[in-house]
Design an enzyme around this catalytic site. Sequence first.
Site, PDB file in Angstrom:
ATOM      1  N   GLY A   1       0.869  -1.208  -0.036  1.00  0.00           N
ATOM      2  CA  GLY A   1       0.013  -0.180  -0.028  1.00  0.00           C
ATOM      3  C   GLY A   1       0.884   1.236  -0.065  1.00  0.00           C
ATOM      4  O   GLY A   1       1.659   1.382   0.916  1.00  0.00           O
TER       5      GLY A   1
ATOM      6  N   THR B   1       0.002 -14.417   3.073  1.00  0.00           N
ATOM      7  CA  THR B   1       0.869 -14.531   3.868  1.00  0.00           C
ATOM      8  C   THR B   1       1.824 -15.906   3.549  1.00  0.00           C
ATOM      9  O   THR B   1       2.844 -16.044   4.383  1.00  0.00           O
ATOM     10  CB  THR B   1      -0.072 -15.131   5.330  1.00  0.00           C
ATOM     11  OG1 THR B   1      -0.824 -14.074   5.723  1.00  0.00           O
ATOM     12  CG2 THR B   1       0.979 -15.586   6.528  1.00  0.00           C
TER      13      THR B   1
ATOM     14  N   CYS C   1      -8.206  -1.988   5.479  1.00  0.00           N
ATOM     15  CA  CYS C   1      -7.133  -2.447   6.701  1.00  0.00           C
ATOM     16  C   CYS C   1      -7.745  -1.987   7.843  1.00  0.00           C
ATOM     17  O   CYS C   1      -8.100  -0.904   8.205  1.00  0.00           O
ATOM     18  CB  CYS C   1      -6.051  -1.440   6.273  1.00  0.00           C
ATOM     19  SG  CYS C   1      -4.606  -1.768   7.432  1.00  0.00           S
TER      20      CYS C   1
ATOM     21  N   ASN D   1      -7.373   0.239  -1.076  1.00  0.00           N
ATOM     22  CA  ASN D   1      -7.386  -0.225   0.176  1.00  0.00           C
ATOM     23  C   ASN D   1      -8.402   0.520   1.077  1.00  0.00           C
ATOM     24  O   ASN D   1      -8.197   1.617   1.457  1.00  0.00           O
ATOM     25  CB  ASN D   1      -6.159  -0.508   0.822  1.00  0.00           C
ATOM     26  CG  ASN D   1      -6.121  -1.261   2.084  1.00  0.00           C
ATOM     27  OD1 ASN D   1      -7.111  -1.289   2.756  1.00  0.00           O
ATOM     28  ND2 ASN D   1      -5.101  -1.362   2.631  1.00  0.00           N
TER      29      ASN D   1
END
Length: 302
Positions: free
Chosen positions: A45, A266, A129, A126
């Site tokens: 981001g 991840t 978040c 985004n």
Amino acid sequence: MNLSVTLGRMALKNPVVLASGTCGYGREIAPYLDLNTPGAITVKGLSLFPWEGNPPPRLFEVRAGLLNSIGLENKGVERFLQEDLPFLETLDTRIFVNIWGRTVEEYIEVARRLDAAERIDALELNVSCPNVERGGASFLSDPEILRELVGRVREATRKFLIVKLGPAKMQDWEVTVRILEKEGAEALSVTNSFPAMAIDVERMDFVFAMKSAGLSGPAIKPLALKMVYDLVGVTELPIIGMGGVMTAEDALEFLLVGARAVGVGTANLVAPSSAADILEGIKAYLLRKNMENVEDLIGKVR
């Protein structure tokens, strides 16, 4: 075997996308993964100005997952354009850039500056978040602010426009997607991390300075999969499904319920070559099922 997929007017050579925040600006993961392998790379981001993010600690492992309180730390859009875009321009894959701001005007200005960069294929807004005080998920909580944000960013850029959703609006997706469709969103990425928490029992205090953090990894995959399934049922917008994708089987689940591409997040922190392994696993699955086109998998389970 045809691995290509389409997200509206956006074509990808395969459905595997590196998710924002887990591969840096691209160069960081390059020693471990041929960046021409995935269908797209999503840069972490970017905001209008450099942002320090949250105080440490920022990461905390939990059973079957990872808590993060990075707080969208980044170098800012101008340094990215000077320092990182030249490297990305050498790659033969789609480049997506995740963007955020503390205000609608900041989102617009970041989008405007990136619009001039030909090599950037898409912007990912985004609005979800969970671990910043201003920006992020706060823009998803108010339909009118969301409407203004997406509509005005759409006016500021010709780039393919993706909106990244999170779990905050699980109960009223139809209202949200109608706004996004009307204001010019072209695809959705689903989902961001889930708000979560950890306590240090020895210190008798919160692990993170912000108290809560974002949970990602295998623990959220069943929840993320249900979110994608639900959203496929209420919108024609193409969806990049993500959340706990660690293996090819995980990725296939998202494709089968209707995601047109799959984000790997991840897993990149556990094994930076995960995207290549997942892509090979998808190929092996298609071969085993005597299928020639990955698009034939999409939405097969409804």
